[in-house]
Design a protein around this motif. Structure first.
Motif, short mmCIF file in Angstrom:
data_model
loop_
_atom_site.label_atom_id
_atom_site.label_comp_id
_atom_site.label_asym_id
_atom_site.label_seq_id
_atom_site.Cartn_x
_atom_site.Cartn_y
_atom_site.Cartn_z
N LEU B 136 42.35 97.09 1.41
CA LEU B 136 41.92 96.89 0.01
C LEU B 136 42.75 97.73 -0.96
CD1 LEU B 136 38.03 96.71 0.45
CD2 LEU B 136 39.57 94.88 -0.27
N ILE B 137 43.13 98.93 -0.50
CA ILE B 137 44.01 99.76 -1.33
C ILE B 137 45.34 99.02 -1.54
CG2 ILE B 137 45.33 101.92 -1.38
CD1 ILE B 137 42.91 103.23 0.06
N GLU B 138 45.77 98.33 -0.50
CA GLU B 138 46.99 97.52 -0.63
C GLU B 138 46.75 96.38 -1.60
OE1 GLU B 138 48.41 96.00 3.11
OE2 GLU B 138 50.07 94.95 2.12
N LEU B 139 45.58 95.75 -1.49
CA LEU B 139 45.26 94.61 -2.37
C LEU B 139 45.33 95.01 -3.84
CD1 LEU B 139 43.80 91.62 -2.25
CD2 LEU B 139 41.85 92.93 -3.05
N VAL B 140 44.87 96.22 -4.17
CA VAL B 140 44.91 96.63 -5.57
C VAL B 140 46.21 97.37 -5.90
CG1 VAL B 140 42.42 96.71 -5.87
CG2 VAL B 140 43.61 98.75 -5.09
N GLY B 141 47.18 97.28 -4.99
CA GLY B 141 48.53 97.77 -5.28
C GLY B 141 48.66 99.28 -5.31
N LEU B 142 47.88 99.98 -4.48
CA LEU B 142 47.96 101.44 -4.50
C LEU B 142 48.40 102.01 -3.16
CD1 LEU B 142 44.76 102.29 -6.58
CD2 LEU B 142 47.13 102.52 -7.32
N THR B 143 49.09 101.20 -2.36
CA THR B 143 49.57 101.69 -1.06
C THR B 143 50.43 102.93 -1.27
OG1 THR B 143 49.60 99.42 -0.34
CG2 THR B 143 50.70 100.99 1.09
N GLY B 144 50.21 103.93 -0.42
CA GLY B 144 50.98 105.17 -0.54
C GLY B 144 50.24 106.23 -1.33
N LYS B 145 49.19 105.80 -2.03
CA LYS B 145 48.43 106.77 -2.83
C LYS B 145 47.08 107.09 -2.18
CE LYS B 145 50.47 106.39 -7.33
NZ LYS B 145 51.66 105.58 -6.99
N GLU B 146 46.85 106.62 -0.94
CA GLU B 146 45.51 106.74 -0.37
C GLU B 146 45.07 108.19 -0.17
OE1 GLU B 146 47.58 104.34 1.00
OE2 GLU B 146 48.70 105.54 2.45
N ASN B 147 46.02 109.11 -0.03
CA ASN B 147 45.61 110.51 0.15
C ASN B 147 45.76 111.35 -1.11
OD1 ASN B 147 44.74 110.32 2.84
ND2 ASN B 147 46.89 110.20 3.49
N ARG B 148 46.04 110.69 -2.23
CA ARG B 148 46.08 111.42 -3.50
C ARG B 148 44.66 111.65 -4.00
NH1 ARG B 148 50.70 110.12 -6.66
NH2 ARG B 148 49.61 110.88 -8.50
N ARG B 149 44.48 112.73 -4.77
CA ARG B 149 43.17 112.94 -5.38
C ARG B 149 42.94 111.90 -6.45
NH1 ARG B 149 41.84 119.10 -6.98
NH2 ARG B 149 40.97 118.03 -8.78
N ALA B 150 41.76 111.25 -6.41
CA ALA B 150 41.49 110.14 -7.30
C ALA B 150 41.56 110.54 -8.78
CB ALA B 150 40.13 109.53 -6.99
N ASP B 151 41.14 111.77 -9.09
CA ASP B 151 41.12 112.15 -10.51
C ASP B 151 42.51 112.49 -11.03
OD1 ASP B 151 40.82 114.19 -8.69
OD2 ASP B 151 39.69 115.49 -10.01
N ASN B 152 43.53 112.48 -10.15
CA ASN B 152 44.89 112.71 -10.64
C ASN B 152 45.63 111.42 -10.96
OD1 ASN B 152 44.62 115.43 -10.47
ND2 ASN B 152 45.62 115.64 -8.48
N LEU B 153 44.98 110.28 -10.74
CA LEU B 153 45.63 109.00 -11.02
C LEU B 153 45.46 108.64 -12.48
CD1 LEU B 153 44.44 106.90 -7.93
CD2 LEU B 153 46.56 108.20 -8.17
N SER B 154 46.27 107.66 -12.93
CA SER B 154 46.12 107.20 -14.31
C SER B 154 44.86 106.34 -14.43
CB SER B 154 47.35 106.37 -14.69
OG SER B 154 47.30 105.13 -14.03
N GLY B 155 44.45 106.07 -15.67
CA GLY B 155 43.22 105.31 -15.90
C GLY B 155 43.22 103.96 -15.19
#
Lengths: 357, 259
Positions: B136-155
């Motif tokens: 699903l992370i791949e489906l929403v185009g965020l592959t590679g970011k799965e171990n990043r802290r969620a609050d550090n991502l853009s809106g």
């Protein structure tokens, strides 16, 4: 249409009662205020300051009489601009462009503070004459000379006692932690107001926390030293109990300030309430909790020193022993040791808290 | 054939009065058909958010009833309510991700209702759920970011994590409460595209609150409008003309487009 009509008086009711409550508490405030002014003016300003009486007679009629006078004056002035109670309760229709600093009720407030200050000077027996007296100056010189010439011969027992104090404070903090953690949830209004049972638990917890926190650790130490005997354990228990209530209060306030969003999101996934708290609440409070806890350890080290004075063990007890023997050079060394511990704890705890923000 | 015509969700004469006396919803009735992208429009305070939150019972309806897949869910409690909520995904204006947790953990929280309390507390999730979360992370185009802290991502990225989290629930309907209201125009379109993809490719029914009519015209298959808690319009997005616009948004309103 019918539901609308019955709904109207229903919504009017509480506001009318709320207004009544405000008026009553404003009047009560005025009554107590005037009774206070009357009592202080008579017992202290008149009897002590003007008449210079050593031990003026006291009778319970005096406060009762003061309350009666207060009731009359408060009633007489309630509808003038001299009612502090009305001002506090927001019952005045004030011109927003005018400063309230020159309103009669504000001036009356200043007067009360001034009166309290004068009365306070006399009650605390502030005396510049004694402060600068010949004998007093000699005593001060003697103790300061000793304090600034500490006896390093007792450095070993001093360090051991200091270590005892630090560990005692640490154990008190760690033991308090799980209790405070749990009670923090029970004392958080936003988590506990959904049902009457939860709200009752909330109120009971708050009551318990307020009672235990309002009694100083020093007093708890005295109580526990009778219970488990004089020594570090009594001091540890006293610090522990006080830490539970203080930490639980801080924790609950932190929980009350968290963002509702993650809670809502977790509830919406169909999570169990325990999971909602674990995933929606806990990640938001971990770091502030850690910060509070380290700060509490810091406070506990300082308090442990004081608690030692009443037999709670550690460096405070040692200080008390040397002070009892009037060995001021040893007291001087202990004072320096305490200052160093407090400074190191204060510095490292603030550094740690900064780095985990 | 009957399942085709039967609505996935029907709301009947829904009323919501808050304890402070605010009458947020006044007799709202409508159906949501399976597979559609239904958008709710209306001014701030018109009751859109309340409506969505009544459906998954984050707010308790005062009167009226809600039928989800043919069952009355207006008064269910406890475990059945949690099971119901797990069938309804929700995304929020402010994303409502768990701060300090990784993207993967955030997506996995979508499975909480079927994961045991103890194992979820220790962070133990089944392997197949982890695999599903990664896909699903791949489906929403965020592959590679799965171990990043969620609050550090853009809106926009955070909202996509929220979509993945909601999809983790295997929802039959997805509620979206102003999903793009705190995003910039370009990001708004990207998030809406993902919702469209979820709707068309995964067949998840979507009920979405929106502000901008231009987005409504582009993505909605059907529109309802709320004004002061009442349902005043129901129809296709293309039928909202100047007159309807002024009825819904007030006489002085000027349409602002978002491209």
């Amino acid at each position: 249409m019918e539901t609308q009509e019955t709904a109207l008086p229903h919504t009017m009711g509480p506001t009318g009662i709320a207004q009544m409550k405000r008026v009553i508490s404003a009047y009560t405030m005025d009554l107590l205020h005037w009774a206070y002014i009357g009592l202080v003016s008579y017992k202290i300003i008149y009897q002590k300051v003007i008449m210079d009486m050593r031990d003026p007679d006291f009778s319970w009629n005096e406060p009762v009489f003061a309350l009666a006078i207060g009731a009359i004056i408060a009633l007489g002035l309630f509808f003038t601009k001299f009612s502090v109670g009305r001002a506090v309760k927001g019952l005045y229709d004030l011109d927003e462009n005018k400063s309230i600093m020159k309103e009669p009720f504000t001036l009356l407030g200043y007067f009360t503070i001034f009166l309290t200050f004068i009365a306070g000077l006399f009650i605390s027996q502030v005396s510049l004459r004694e402060f600068f007296s010949q004998a007093g100056m000699l005593g001060a010189k003697r103790i300061f000379t000793a304090l600034f010439n500490p006896n390093f011969g007792i450095i070993e027992p001093a360090i051991f006692a200091a270590i005892e104090t630090i560990y005692m404070a640490f154990i008190a903090t760690v033991t308090a932690l799980p209790f405070a953690f749990l009670l923090g949830f029970f004392a958080a209004r936003n988590l506990m107001s959904s049902s009457p049972i939860l709200f009752f638990i909330y109120n009971a917890t708050r009551f318990f926390l307020n009672i235990t926190r309002s009694i100083e650790p020093l007093v708890w130490a005295i109580i526990f030293s009778v219970w488990v005997g004089i020594g570090p354990f009594a001091g540890m228990l006293a610090l522990c109990l006080h830490s539970v209530s203080s930490l639980a209060k801080l924790y609950s306030e932190q929980i009350e300030n968290i963002s509702e969003g993650p809670i809502e999101a977790m509830t919406a996934t169909g999570a169990h309430p325990i999971q909602v708290i674990w995933f929606g609440v806990v990640p938001q409070i971990v770091l502030p909790y850690l910060s509070f806890t380290i700060y509490r350890w810091d406070i506990n080290v300082r308090m442990a020193t004081v608690i030692g004075l009443v037999g709670g063990g550690g460096i405070g007890t040692l200080l008390m022993q040397y002070q009892g023997l009037a060995k001021w050079n040893e007291v001087g060394l202990l004072a320096i040791t305490i200052a160093v511990i407090v400074w190191v704890m204060d510095y490292s705890s603030s550094k740690i808290r900064e780095s985990i923000k | 054939m009957t399942t085709q015509t039967q609505p996935i969700l029907s709301v009947e004469k829904l009323n919501k009065v808050y304890p402070n006396g605010t009458h947020a919803l006044k007799g709202v009735s409508f159906d949501v058909k399976k597979g559609e992208f239904l958008v709710v429009i209306g001014l701030s305070g018109s009751g859109k958010s309340t409506l969505l939150r009544c459906i998954n019972r984050l707010h308790e309806p005062t009167t009226g009833s809600i039928l989800f897949e043919g069952k009355d869910i207006t008064n269910i409690k406890g475990s059945p309510l949690r099971t119901l909520r797990s069938r309804i995904g929700m995304i929020f204006q402010h994303f409502n991700l768990i701060p300090r947790k990784t993207v993967l953990t955030n997506v996995l929280t979508g499975t909480l209702s079927r994961t045991g309390i103890v194992s979820s507390i220790f962070g133990i999730f089944p392997e197949e759920d982890k695999k599903k979360a990664l896909s699903l992370i791949e489906l929403v185009g965020l592959t590679g970011k799965e171990n990043r802290r969620a609050d550090n991502l853009s809106g926009g990225q955070q909202q996509r994590v929220a979509i993945a989290r909601a999809l983790m629930q295997d929802p039959s309907i997805l509620l979206a409460d102003e999903p793009v209201a705190s995003l910039d125009p370009a990001t708004s379109h990207s998030v809406m595209q993902y919702l469209k993809k979820v709707n068309e490719e995964l067949g998840v029914t979507i009920l979405c609150n929106l502000h901008f009519l231009s987005l409504v015209r582009q993505y909605a298959t059907r529109v309802i409008a709320l004004k002061d808690g009442k349902l005043i319009y129901e129809g296709s997005p293309s039928e909202i003309d100047e007159n309807w616009f002024q009825t819904i948004y007030g006489e002085d309103a000027v349409e602002v487009t978002i491209d």
